[in-house]
Structures are given as structure tokens and as C-alpha cells.
Design a protein around this motif. Structure first.
Motif, PDB file in Angstrom:
ATOM      1  N   ARG A 289     -13.898   4.279   0.439  1.00 55.93           N
ATOM      2  CA  ARG A 289     -12.785   3.418   0.847  1.00 55.93           C
ATOM      3  C   ARG A 289     -13.087   2.873   2.239  1.00 55.93           C
ATOM      4  O   ARG A 289     -13.346   3.633   3.163  1.00 55.93           O
ATOM      5  N   GLN A 292     -10.544  -3.320   5.038  1.00 54.32           N
ATOM      6  CA  GLN A 292     -10.759  -4.746   4.816  1.00 54.32           C
ATOM      7  C   GLN A 292      -9.463  -5.492   5.065  1.00 54.32           C
ATOM      8  O   GLN A 292      -8.368  -4.958   4.861  1.00 54.32           O
ATOM      9  N   HIS A 294      -6.428  -7.907   4.411  1.00 54.68           N
ATOM     10  CA  HIS A 294      -5.677  -8.269   3.210  1.00 54.68           C
ATOM     11  C   HIS A 294      -4.762  -9.451   3.525  1.00 54.68           C
ATOM     12  O   HIS A 294      -3.740  -9.294   4.187  1.00 54.68           O
ATOM     13  N   ASP A 300      -4.878  -4.857   7.696  1.00 56.41           N
ATOM     14  CA  ASP A 300      -6.048  -4.240   7.082  1.00 56.41           C
ATOM     15  C   ASP A 300      -5.637  -2.988   6.323  1.00 56.41           C
ATOM     16  O   ASP A 300      -4.777  -2.221   6.772  1.00 56.41           O
ATOM     17  N   ARG A 301      -6.282  -2.803   5.152  1.00 56.79           N
ATOM     18  CA  ARG A 301      -6.027  -1.591   4.365  1.00 56.79           C
ATOM     19  C   ARG A 301      -7.337  -1.114   3.762  1.00 56.79           C
ATOM     20  O   ARG A 301      -8.334  -1.837   3.728  1.00 56.79           O
ATOM     21  N   ASP A 303      -9.870  -0.262   0.919  1.00 54.66           N
ATOM     22  CA  ASP A 303     -10.188  -0.700  -0.435  1.00 54.66           C
ATOM     23  C   ASP A 303     -11.307   0.162  -1.000  1.00 54.66           C
ATOM     24  O   ASP A 303     -12.211   0.597  -0.283  1.00 54.66           O
ATOM     25  N   VAL A 305     -14.658   0.512  -2.802  1.00 57.69           N
ATOM     26  CA  VAL A 305     -15.819  -0.355  -3.009  1.00 57.69           C
ATOM     27  C   VAL A 305     -17.046   0.487  -3.316  1.00 57.69           C
ATOM     28  O   VAL A 305     -17.119   1.664  -2.944  1.00 57.69           O
ATOM     29  N   ARG A 441      -2.071   2.065   1.501  1.00 49.28           N
ATOM     30  CA  ARG A 441      -1.690   1.312   0.300  1.00 49.28           C
ATOM     31  C   ARG A 441      -0.397   1.936  -0.230  1.00 49.28           C
ATOM     32  O   ARG A 441      -0.422   2.940  -0.939  1.00 49.28           O
TER      33      ARG A 441
END
Length: 629
Positions: A289, A292, A294, A300-301, A303, A305, A441
Motif C-alpha cells: 500500500r 497516492q 486522490h 492522499d490515501r 492504494d 499496488v 480509506r
């Protein structure tokens, strides 16, 4: 007695170079001992003042400080200590401090000269975190005023010549590691199951492949807990979590060998910064995580990937630290070959507004001239400054008093502005909880379906959320006292407006779920939102789907017209093609958003002439009567 490590033989030349040159970069793979041996060597070499080690994560700062204190025969908080968010283990005799990059960055904002600090050691620079980049830029600026300051940048891998780019001018050193062979196994075919399920299935196979412990890389706390539940029936071994939210004693338990074999379920904190002793097998889900930007929320949160191949190599290397090992990768070889070699630096994927705010708070007069290790794209830098101006944090390129307050909070600019406004209105605690929810999130399931119409989804989210935690308490300690009071709905509504002033929409009609933003973009309120009151609303979470005429608003809060300051009214002459005449209207606007349009009598002659000219330019055939028989 200290264990011999690969870095030890190089320490005399490294410390001599550091003192002579002042700026060096050390490239050494995980396991060489750079984190725990270089900083105390600088101290012993006579670097005046405190040696501060900048770590990317709290777990690494604590664990490294504990190990160094133990090797030097002391206890944390004496000669060696740590400073991380919400936890300070230093004392009057502390001269070696392991601290997270965010803590060091804010120390530079408070004291740009870093009085009393003799050396800055930036560990794990290859991760290219934005806060670490800013610390390096400020340190390079600081060396202009304090050339005696020693700056050491340490990295496990770098994707270019280590003395170029952000490290230009540094003396470069490489220290090789000692590795045992690690056999790597890939999945035979793509597996769509969640990370926890894929990892848990591989654990028995990993235990059977070696006689040591197993280290499992998972992307986050949720996946760790899910995998732990799936492995609850596993006998003869201890299944232990390792992540930044754990209490320090539980982190220590995962880092040190126990009486039984262990399966350690870790985030990427175990990738480079800390050593998990006894590991002979690694299971890697291949995900992480990362922060990034948003556009949906403007913050920013984290994500989920896929990791780059350099990170995968470092994870696999954890199995070969003390003997031959094995790594089970839960993705296919084809997938692996298609991944990038290195991760993108955070400056390329995070909103730079917070970085700009901190630099301005530190006294940087020109952000374009700042020695960014890698500057944000010009259009992103301009957008960040516009956002800060809209929040009231910046005026004419300079930080404002409210901006200084925002910079003092460990929050992104929008959330900091929101919390400060709520604190002013006497509702700091619920706003601090809301900030914690939005920074992560948030779980939309908290907003139950079928709720009655509400003036604010965010108030509903606060009321459905768990109670306050350590992060909330730390934020509250830094907030100013209230200067006035009002009800919760109004306070949170005003606070959200302060944090998202560029996201105010006007309804297209009474009770219409559709609205329009100041830039003309259409929006529509959609589940889980139940906000259906008022003529104006603030869009907190917006999902802009490709090909859709209207963006979906998933989280909204009503805005009362009387909360708006700086509303302007102007008269405008318009050509009405239906009446074939020029009319006058009175337009009421707020920051470019049209709030009201009403007839305003006869237009002024000059204004009428301009309206006719605009209409003629738009439809010359009609103006010249060429479209008539």
C-alpha cells in the motif's frame, strides 16, 4: 559481544570521509549493518552535537534504536533514543536519535538551523518518500549556512549513479553484502483470491521447505489479520504480526527469535529497515500500500499496488541472510517480467500541497529555487499553490497565520484546515476523528443504506465511527481553543467548507440530486450519500468516471448560504434570442460559482452594445440577417 557485519571494515574510511567531505552517499544492500553501525560510528568519530538518523517508518526507528542501545550497553532514552509520532524516548543525555522523516521535517520547520545537530543520516533513501526528499533538500540548504553539518545518505538500491541527480556533489561509496543463495518459486497461474488467502495457503509449504522461520509479506494490517485468522489452526508454530500500529513490545516479539518456529506476517516494514532474525523462507504476495493523490477527495490515501522488481528482490533476500533460503512469490513469472524495476518516487504520485506548505513554513522564499531532489511537475506545483490560497494558508505567495497553524498539524492541508475551523467552533474532537477516517480509506459500510435524508454525510460518518484513538488525541493537543460555539452540524458543515472550498456545488433545482461546480462540471449525489437538503452542498468524495457527463458524489455536506464570505453581485447585459432583445440580470457569485440570477431592469447603453457585439460574433449570420428569407 557485537556480531561482525559487512559494514564494519568500511567504518573508519566512511566516517573519515563524512567528516572531511560533509556529504556522502552510501549504497549497501540490506543486512550489511548500515542502519545500526554507521550512525554510532559517526558519534564515536567525534561528530559534534547530536546524530539524527532519519527513518521512513516508526518500527524501524524504534527497533534500530533498541538494538544500538543494547549493543552499546545502555537503555533506550539514555545515550540512544527515538522520536516518532506520538512517542518520544529521548532524554537529556541522548546524542543518537532515530526519528521518522515526518518528525525530522517538522523539526526543520520549527528550527531551520537544527541547533545542536551535528549529523543527519538519511536511511533507506531508495524508497524516495516525499518527506525524506524534503529533509534532504532542507539539509542541503542548511549546509550553506552550517558547512560543518554532516549529511550521510544511505540506500539499499539506487536506480542511477548515486552521486548524480538528488545526490549531486556527494562522495559515493559502495559496500557489498554477504548473501546466501535463495531459490525463487513463482505461481503456476494467476490467482484472483485475496492476498491473505494466497499467502496462508503457501505457509505449510514454506515451513516444510526449511528448518527456520517464515516471513510473509502482506500489504496492510487488514490482510495481516485475515491471514492470521486463516492460520489459527496451525500447530507447533507462533503466528505473529509485524506492522507500525502494534505496541512496541509486540513489535519486538516479532523481530526476535522465540522458543518455537515462527510465521511472521509483516508489511513492507520488514523489507529493508529491520531484520527479522531466524528467517529462512519468505512468502511474498507482491503487493504493497502506497500513498497516492486522490482527485476524488483532494487528499492522499493508501492504494494497493504491485511492487517493483527491486522491492521483490529485497524481500527475497531476507531468506538468505543466515543461510540458503527459499522465496515463494504468489504471482507468475510473466507478471514479474512485466513489472517496473523501481517504484515511482512519492513526489510523482502525491499531492505536493503539503510539501509546499511545510517549505513555506520553514522560510523558503521561492519554491521553484528550492533544491528539490526531484521537483514536482510545474502544473502540479501551480495547482498546489492555488489550493493553499483557496484554503487561506497562502496569500501573495507567502504563508499566512492560519497556514502556520496548519503546518504544525500532522495532517494534509485540507484536513488540517477542516480541523482548525472545527476547533474554532468548539467541535475539535469529532473533526479530528473525521480527519483520521478521511486520511485512511474510510469504510462506506459505516453509512448504512436506506438512511433518511441528511444534511451531512460526514456528520453521519462521525456518529457511526469508533471512538477516539492515539492519533486523535495527538491532534487535539495541538489545536487552539475555541473562540465561539455552535451546533455539531453547523460546525462540521463550516469546517468541511473551509477544507473543500473549491468543491461547492449549486443544485440544479429544488431537491434535485444534480448540481454544478464553479468550473461548470456537473455532479450528482449517489449512494452511499444520503445528503438531500439545501441549495448548496460541498462534495467531499467525488468519483469522476470516464465517459460520464456527471461526476458521482459519494460524500457530501450541506452548505448554508450565510456561511459564504466574499459573495459578490454584478450586473450583466445579455442578448435574449427568444425575445430578440438585450436584457439586464443581477448575478450573485461566490468564487466563480453562480448562486443566483435575477432580472435587473434596463441595461446600460454601453453594456447593451457589448452584449449585442458578443451575440453577433457568436452568430454572425443571424446578426446580418443572412439566415432569413
Amino acid at each position: 559481544m557485537k556480531t561482525k557485519l559487512p559494514i564494519d571494515d568500511a567504518l573508519p574510511s566512511l566516517t573519515e570521509a563524512a567528516r572531511a567531505r560533509g556529504f556522502i552517499v552510501l549504497r549497501a544492500p540490506p543486512g550489511t549493518g548500515k542502519t545500526t553501525r554507521v550512525p554510532p560510528a559517526l558519534l564515536d568519530a567525534g561528530v559534534p552535537g547530536t546524530v539524527v538518523v532519519v527513518e521512513p517508518r516508526q518500527v524501524a526507528a524504534r527497533a534500530s534504536a533498541r538494538r544500538v542501545a543494547e549493543e552499546r550497553g545502555g537503555a533506550p532514552g539514555d545515550e540512544v533514543g527515538w522520536r516518532v509520532r506520538f512517542d518520544d524516548r529521548t532524554g537529556p543525555r541522548t546524542r543518537l536519535v532515530y526519528a521518522t522523516d515526518g518528525v525530522v521535517l517538522r523539526a526543520l520547520v520549527r528550527d531551520p538551523l537544527l541547533d545542536g545537530v551535528g549529523a543527519l543520516v538519511l536511511d533507506e533513501f531508495h524508497e524516495r518518500r516525499l518527506d525524506t526528499d524534503l529533509v534532504l533538500g532542507l539539509a542541503r540548504r542548511l549546509r550553506e549556512a552550517r558547512p560543518e553539518l554532516v549529511v550521510v545518505v544511505m540506500s539499499a538500491t539506487l536506480d542511477d549513479d548515486p552521486a548524480r541527480g538528488p545526490l549531486a556533489g556527494a562522495a559515493a561509496y559502495d559496500v557489498p553484502g554477504v548473501f546466501h543463495p535463495v531459490a525463487v518459486s513463482y505461481a503456476a497461474r494467476p490467482d484472483p483470491r485475496p492476498d491473505a488467502a494466497r499467502a496462508a495457503e503457501l505457509v505449510p509449504r514454506a515451513l516444510a521447505s526449511c528448518d527456520g522461520d517464515v516471513l510473509v509479506f502482506l500489504p496492510g494490517v487488514r490482510e495481516i489479520e485475515d491471514a492470521r485468522a486463516l492460520l489459527s489452526g496451525l500447530g507447533g508454530v507462533d503466528v505473529l504480526p509485524l506492522h507500525g500500529r502494534l505496541p512496541p513490545d509486540e513489535q519486538d516479539r516479532a523481530l526476535r527469535p522465540g522458543r518455537r518456529r515462527r510465521v511472521v506476517l509483516a508489511t513492507n516494514v520488514a523489507e529493508t529497515s529491520v531484520t527479522v532474525d531466524g528467517v529462512r523462507a519468505v512468502i511474498d504476495t507482491g503487493t504493497a500500500r502506497v500513498d497516492q493523490s486522490h482527485p476524488q477527495t483532494g487528499i492522499d490515501r493508501l492504494d494497493l499496488v504491485p511492487i517493483a522488481t527491486a522491492s521483490a528482490d529485497q524481500r527475497a533476500g531476507r531468506a538468505g541472510r543466515q543461510g540458503p533460503g527459499i522465496c515463494f512469490r504468489a504471482w507468475t513469472l510473466e507478471d514479474h517480467l512485466g513489472r517496473p524495476r523501481f517504484e515511482r518516487p512519492e513526489v510523482a504520485r502525491k499531492d505536493p500541497a503539503g510539501a509546499c506548505l511545510l517549505l513555506l513554513a520553514a522560510g523558503e522564499p521561492d519554491l521553484d529555487a528550492f533544491p528539490w531532489p526531484e521537483p514536482p511537475a510545474p502544473h502540479r506545483l501551480s495547482a498546489a499553490m492555488r489550493q493553499l490560497e483557496a484554503l487561506g494558508a497562502v496569500a501573495s505567495g507567502r504563508i499566512t497565520p492560519i497556514g502556520q497553524q496548519m503546518a504544525g498539524l500532522p495532517l494534509q492541508p485540507r484536513l488540517a484546515r477542516m480541523v482548525l475551523e472545527a476547533a474554532r467552533l468548539g467541535h475539535a474532537e469529532p473533526a479530528a476523528r473525521l480527519a483520521a477516517l478521511l486520511a485512511d480509506r474510510y469504510d462506506s459500510a459505516l453509512l448504512r443504506a436506506g438512511r433518511p435524508p441528511t444534511p451531512s454525510d460526514v456528520v453521519d460518518l462521525i456518529e457511526a465511527s469508533p471512538g477516539r484513538d492515539r492519533a486523535t488525541d495527538a491532534i487535539l493537543r495541538r489545536l487552539p481553543a475555541a473562540t465561539t460555539t455552535c451546533g455539531l452540524d453547523e460546525a462540521i458543515g463550516r469546517a468541511v467548507l473551509a477544507g473543500w472550498p473549491d468543491r461547492v456545488a449549486a443544485r440544479r433545482g429544488p431537491s434535485d440530486p444534480r448540481g454544478v461546480l464553479a468550473n461548470g462540471r456537473g455532479v450528482v449525489i449517489a449512494p452511499p450519500s444520503a445528503m438531500s437538503l439545501g441549495s448548496l452542498f460541498c462534495c467531499v468524495d467525488v468519483e469522476d468516471r470516464a465517459g460520464s457527463a456527471e461526476a458521482r458524489v459519494r460524500l457530501a455536506s450541506m452548505v448554508a448560504p450565510e456561511w459564504l464570505t466574499g459573495v459578490v453581485t454584478r450586473h450583466e447585459a445579455r442578448f435574449d434570442p427568444a425575445r430578440d432583445a438585450v436584457t439586464s440580470v443581477r448575478v450573485t457569485e461566490w468564487r466563480g460559482l453562480v448562486l443566483d440570477v435575477r432580472p435587473a431592469g434596463r441595461p446600460e447603453p454601453d453594456a447593451a452594445a457589448e452584449a449585442l457585439e458578443r451575440a453577433a460574433r457568436a452568430e454572425p449570420a443571424r446578426a446580418l440577417a443572412l439566415d432569413r428569407d
